[in-house]
Design a protein around this motif. Sequence first.
Motif, short mmCIF file in Angstrom:
data_model
loop_
_atom_site.label_atom_id
_atom_site.label_comp_id
_atom_site.label_asym_id
_atom_site.label_seq_id
_atom_site.Cartn_x
_atom_site.Cartn_y
_atom_site.Cartn_z
N VAL A 1 18.92 0.75 5.26
CA VAL A 1 19.66 1.02 4.03
C VAL A 1 18.85 1.92 3.10
O VAL A 1 19.38 2.86 2.49
N ALA A 2 17.56 1.67 3.01
CA ALA A 2 16.71 2.49 2.15
C ALA A 2 16.51 3.89 2.71
O ALA A 2 16.36 4.85 1.97
N TYR B 1 16.64 -8.74 9.18
CA TYR B 1 16.99 -8.43 7.79
C TYR B 1 16.08 -7.34 7.23
O TYR B 1 16.55 -6.44 6.52
N ALA B 2 14.79 -7.40 7.54
CA ALA B 2 13.86 -6.37 7.06
C ALA B 2 14.21 -5.01 7.65
O ALA B 2 14.17 -3.99 6.95
N MET B 3 14.58 -4.98 8.92
CA MET B 3 14.96 -3.71 9.55
C MET B 3 16.26 -3.18 8.94
O MET B 3 16.40 -1.97 8.71
N TYR B 4 17.20 -4.06 8.64
CA TYR B 4 18.44 -3.65 7.99
C TYR B 4 18.15 -3.03 6.61
O TYR B 4 18.68 -1.98 6.25
N GLN B 5 17.29 -3.69 5.85
CA GLN B 5 16.95 -3.17 4.52
C GLN B 5 16.22 -1.83 4.61
O GLN B 5 16.41 -0.95 3.78
#
Length: 117
Positions: free
Chosen positions: A109-110, A102-106
Motif C-alpha cells: 500500500v505504501a 499484514y506487514a507485506m500488505y502495508q
Amino acid sequence: NHTQDKRTRGRSFVMWPFLLLVLSCGGCWSVTAKMMRNLLALHQIGQRTISTTSHRHFKNKVPEKQKLFQEDDGIPLYLKGGIADVLLYKATMILTVGGTAYAMYQLAVAAFPKKQE
C-alpha cells in the motif's frame, strides 16, 4: 520500648514526603489517606523477616520431566509439554504468519499510493 521508638522514627523518616503531599493536597484527603494506609502496609511487609526454610515438602518432579523430554519418540521438543505447548505453538505460528502478511500488505500500500486527481 526502645525498639518501638526506633521503628516509629524510621517510619516517620520514610513518610515525610507523603506527609508533605497530604498537607499540600487540598480536596483529595480520602485518596491521600488510602495512599498512606497502603504505604504503611507495604512498609510493614518490608520490615517482616522472611523465613528461608520451606514448611511444605514438594515431590521432586525433575527426574520425571527429564525422562519425558529425553525420550526419543519423534515428537519435537517444543511440543512435548502437552496440549498447552501445542496451543502456544499454533497461536505463535498464526500470529507470525498473519503479522508477516499484514506487514507485506502495508508495504505494498505504501509503495503504490493512490493517484491524486
